[in-house]
Design a protein around this motif. Sequence first.
Motif, PDB file in Angstrom:
ATOM      1  N   SER A 105       0.577  -1.404   0.106  1.00  0.00           N
ATOM      2  CA  SER A 105      -0.013  -0.002  -0.007  1.00  0.00           C
ATOM      3  C   SER A 105       0.719   1.029   0.004  1.00  0.00           C
ATOM      4  N   LYS A 106       2.196   1.017   0.343  1.00  0.00           N
ATOM      5  CA  LYS A 106       2.812   2.349   0.207  1.00  0.00           C
ATOM      6  C   LYS A 106       3.585   2.584  -1.264  1.00  0.00           C
TER       7      LYS A 106
ATOM      8  N   ILE B  66       3.554   4.120  -4.931  1.00  0.00           N
ATOM      9  CA  ILE B  66       2.542   4.888  -6.054  1.00  0.00           C
ATOM     10  C   ILE B  66       3.133   4.570  -7.297  1.00  0.00           C
TER      11      ILE B  66
ATOM     12  N   ILE C 133      -3.629  -1.262  -6.779  1.00  0.00           N
ATOM     13  CA  ILE C 133      -4.739  -0.473  -6.194  1.00  0.00           C
ATOM     14  C   ILE C 133      -5.507  -1.791  -5.170  1.00  0.00           C
TER      15      ILE C 133
ATOM     16  N   GLY D 195      -4.393  -1.808  -1.825  1.00  0.00           N
ATOM     17  CA  GLY D 195      -4.317  -0.718  -1.135  1.00  0.00           C
ATOM     18  C   GLY D 195      -3.407   0.379  -1.561  1.00  0.00           C
ATOM     19  N   GLY D 196      -2.684   0.187  -2.548  1.00  0.00           N
ATOM     20  CA  GLY D 196      -1.918   1.120  -3.013  1.00  0.00           C
ATOM     21  C   GLY D 196      -2.413   2.323  -4.082  1.00  0.00           C
ATOM     22  N   THR D 197      -1.553   2.946  -4.791  1.00  0.00           N
ATOM     23  CA  THR D 197      -1.919   4.210  -5.714  1.00  0.00           C
ATOM     24  C   THR D 197      -1.437   3.901  -7.117  1.00  0.00           C
TER      25      THR D 197
ATOM     26  N   THR E  82     -10.131   7.940  -8.201  1.00  0.00           N
ATOM     27  CA  THR E  82     -10.373   8.500  -7.031  1.00  0.00           C
ATOM     28  C   THR E  82     -10.076   9.822  -6.652  1.00  0.00           C
TER      29      THR E  82
ATOM     30  N   ASP F 131      -0.832  10.723   0.687  1.00  0.00           N
ATOM     31  CA  ASP F 131      -1.192   9.236   1.154  1.00  0.00           C
ATOM     32  C   ASP F 131      -2.762   9.052   0.344  1.00  0.00           C
ATOM     33  N   LYS F 132      -2.977   9.867  -0.906  1.00  0.00           N
ATOM     34  CA  LYS F 132      -4.221   9.529  -1.676  1.00  0.00           C
ATOM     35  C   LYS F 132      -3.879   8.082  -2.133  1.00  0.00           C
ATOM     36  N   LYS F 133      -5.161   7.228  -2.135  1.00  0.00           N
ATOM     37  CA  LYS F 133      -5.064   5.879  -2.612  1.00  0.00           C
ATOM     38  C   LYS F 133      -5.986   5.647  -3.963  1.00  0.00           C
TER      39      LYS F 133
END
Lengths: 88, 399
Positions: free
Chosen positions: B145-146, B148, B176, B179-181, B261, B272-274
């Motif tokens: 999730s860390k 991008i 995604i 939990g990532g971006t 999103t 921290d936008k996911k």
Amino acid sequence: MKRALIMNPTDSVCVVIQDVTAGDEIDVGDMIITAISDIPMPHKMALKDISVNEIIYKYGAPIGYALMPIKKGEWVHVNNLGPDKVES
Amino acid sequence: MKILTFKGYLRPDGQVGIRNHVVCVATASCVNSVVSQIARNVPGVIPLRHSHGCGDIMKSPYLKRTLISLCKNPNHYAAIIIGLGCEHCSADEIAEEIAKTGKPFFSAVIQRNGGRKKVVEAATEAAKKFIDDAQKCKREEVPLSKIIFGTECGGSDALSGITANPAIGYVSDWIISQGGTSILTEMAELIGCEKILSDRATSPELAKEVYRTVELTETLVKKVAGFSSAGVSPGNQKGGITTIQEKSLGCVNKGGISPVTGIVDYAEPIEDKKGLIILDATNYDPESVAGLFAAGAQVTMFSSGRGSPLAFPSCPVIKICSNPKSFEAMGSDIDINAGAILTEGISLEELGERCIKYLLEVLNGKETVYEKNGFCGPLCIARKLIPKEGFDTVPCKSY
């Protein structure tokens, strides 16, 4: 037999995945179409006859208008497909 | 779904790097030679040379915040900022912003700190210490999730939208789901996809903003270039792409099928936008790749049909080629061959899984083809487009 890919069932063009010579028979999945132009990979071939100013579909979405009548099996590119309609 | 981890460098501000580099930037191109000299003195220091400066401030609205955001990128252990002294883009202001992250930095201004020679000496000393200290950093296990994840395409052909871009989209959806971006950009190559993207937005306000951003891009492209298909290059056409709508329908596949999103401006950090974020950046690859890393991406996957030798000096870019012909011609420039869909008959899912496996290796430290080759091109920062009719013809859009 050479193959072409159809991205969406509603499309009016397919994408040839080998270089095509006029006269080649192309397997487009559920039918076989005879190419009537030389078509380089990965360019577009018409799946049906298309009339001038008709919307051309690929990926199930409009990609432009036919600039002139296009025959089934013909190469579809800048000479016969454009972003805007032809003014009559 | 199994939640996976990777080993990265945990930074003081909570971001996680997948590389541990020391970068050196100039606030104006007049200082590039000093930046080069520091990098020559201390092996391992990566110079980020660009062509902007105070004389072209009208065309460079993004210079300062791009330099700040890029220095902050978690792939950078430390940053060296060299100013001249008379420019709008102040080295002190950049240093102040970097200090807030807790990242080690050194800054000096040539006109104030004793001229070129003294600044080079002081920066060289600082750089040596940064390189030594960086070697003491250890990778730690962190959740995916860390991450991008940046997406990019360049030198596209008609297969890019069928093989390579959907494979990138598969990876994007997977990141995604962890939990990532992921970032989708190159607005001029989304012309025609405004409805597809706005329909995927998570709120009506965002849908409106996404639609309007693509629409404004089209207006701007028409004003500057005279026609909306300016984004279709002669190479794209040789590769079988005819109109911008066709190109865009292939390009948008890099964003997979996840909901949209958020939307950010050029060099605006994502923090921290996911989920799937749209980055309002140009379709000019060197500038949009810089925009992705300035937004905070640690890695970018870049598709090409015709073949493109573009990467980035300090962050990994994974090159994925759309067709077997280009892979044969430019194999030494390519990480992944998406043409395997045609030659090996593998499915898109199988190709996507190959890409995920490769990406995980890169996150954990494996060098990409361009890292192995020592890519060290310039830093290209977005410029302002000036319509032929003048500034006032496009109300609020600029890059």
